[in-house]
Design an enzyme around this catalytic site. Sequence first.
Site, PDB file in Angstrom:
ATOM      1  N   SER A 157       0.838  -1.197   0.000  1.00 18.55           N
ATOM      2  CA  SER A 157       0.000   0.000   0.000  1.00 18.55           C
ATOM      3  C   SER A 157       0.878   1.255   0.000  1.00 18.55           C
ATOM      4  O   SER A 157       1.721   1.428  -0.880  1.00 18.55           O
ATOM      5  CB  SER A 157      -0.946  -0.043   1.205  1.00 18.55           C
ATOM      6  OG  SER A 157      -1.932   0.959   1.135  1.00 18.55           O
ATOM      7  N   ASP A 324      -9.061  -6.556  -4.323  1.00 21.87           N
ATOM      8  CA  ASP A 324      -8.627  -5.248  -3.819  1.00 21.87           C
ATOM      9  C   ASP A 324      -9.149  -4.166  -4.758  1.00 21.87           C
ATOM     10  O   ASP A 324      -8.656  -4.005  -5.867  1.00 21.87           O
ATOM     11  CB  ASP A 324      -7.097  -5.210  -3.747  1.00 21.87           C
ATOM     12  CG  ASP A 324      -6.545  -3.904  -3.182  1.00 21.87           C
ATOM     13  OD1 ASP A 324      -7.342  -2.997  -2.890  1.00 21.87           O
ATOM     14  OD2 ASP A 324      -5.313  -3.809  -3.042  1.00 21.87           O
ATOM     15  N   HIS A 357      -8.199  -5.138   0.057  1.00 17.74           N
ATOM     16  CA  HIS A 357      -6.889  -4.489   0.170  1.00 17.74           C
ATOM     17  C   HIS A 357      -6.094  -5.035   1.347  1.00 17.74           C
ATOM     18  O   HIS A 357      -4.858  -5.081   1.308  1.00 17.74           O
ATOM     19  CB  HIS A 357      -7.080  -2.974   0.324  1.00 17.74           C
ATOM     20  CG  HIS A 357      -5.805  -2.201   0.339  1.00 17.74           C
ATOM     21  ND1 HIS A 357      -4.865  -2.288  -0.675  1.00 17.74           N
ATOM     22  CD2 HIS A 357      -5.295  -1.313   1.245  1.00 17.74           C
ATOM     23  CE1 HIS A 357      -3.835  -1.503  -0.386  1.00 17.74           C
ATOM     24  NE2 HIS A 357      -4.068  -0.907   0.764  1.00 17.74           N
TER      25      HIS A 357
END
Length: 383
Positions: A157, A324, A357
């Site tokens: 991320s 995601d 995610h």
Amino acid sequence: MPDSIPANSVGLVTPQLMQFDEPLALACGRTLDSYQLMVETYGTLNASRTNALLICHALSGHHHAAGYHSMDERKPGWWDAYIGPGKPLDTNKFFIVSLNNIGGCHGSTGPVTPNPSTGQPWGGDFPTLRVRDWVHSQARLADALGIQKWAAVVGGSLGGMQAMRWSLEYPDRVGHCVVIASAMKLSAQNIAFNHAAREAILTDPDFHDGNFLSHSTVPKRGLSTARVIAHLTYLSDDGMGQKFGRELRSGSFEQGTEEPVEFQIESYLRYQADSFSKVFDANTYVLMTRALDYFDLAREYGDDPVEAFKQAQCKYMVISFTSDWRFSPERSREIVNALIRADRDVVYGELESDFGHDAFLIPNQPRYWDLLTSYMSQIEVAD
């Protein structure tokens, strides 16, 4: 708390607070005259200092990535499932460095630490940050540890954004760049989610323009709401359906019953938000979401990611997860396509997952484990 430390754990670890007295010029134009970084390390740095691996944390992450601080700690570090002896990030091979970034709220210089000029917490006066500021501070950390070149820089991320920035800012100091569930820049939708989360904090009457500590208040409601907004984007529809469905936590739909109904998903989100608001700082949340929004890897290269990646010298691994939607596989494919066009060495893995995610953090995913293990095992380090 663990009954005993698992054999494949890094065990009990002690963080160290490292002091840096050389001024750090920030992208916003301001300067930190000095700063501190909270750091944890796992494994042993070899004699040639070629086995060092940097972990870059995501929005709500910190230095405590693996192991336990004490036998009383309820959970290990946030990426413990993948860091340790015999794990994908193998401490029998690598010397792993994890830190809390500047602006964080877990020991490093940030809004909750004293401003040297006032002696009071920085609060809302803390400088605006960019991803490159973190990378420059991490380079200073590498210098302090005697590490000239990272065998790999790894991040998921927001951490993946730091890893990519490392490969451009310090191309001769990165051997491999591992980018997980990330993107070269945020979409308009992602920026909108971050804006909504920040607005919940900024409009909380207890926020006081970020100087809530001096008012002896905490913007708990705003921070909790911000966490709910963000948490929803970390999950997938299928994952929420499988875990919660429409199951009730309390109440009933029986005719003649006026008692309020609470769904399991509502209870879960409320619990997560309440827990988060007790350990995280509202100003840090604002700072880090803005750093996310402002990140644009190719901006200074004519908005051409191919030209950007031509600056790099390292090899890349990029991983995405099918469910995601915050950082979708399409965003990872954009990275991969740019790397290929820039004639850079890249391995790409797109993994089936229902975890959204958050998948990059979730343990017990065999294909993810195998993919990471396979790639990391091929990284060569000198004796």
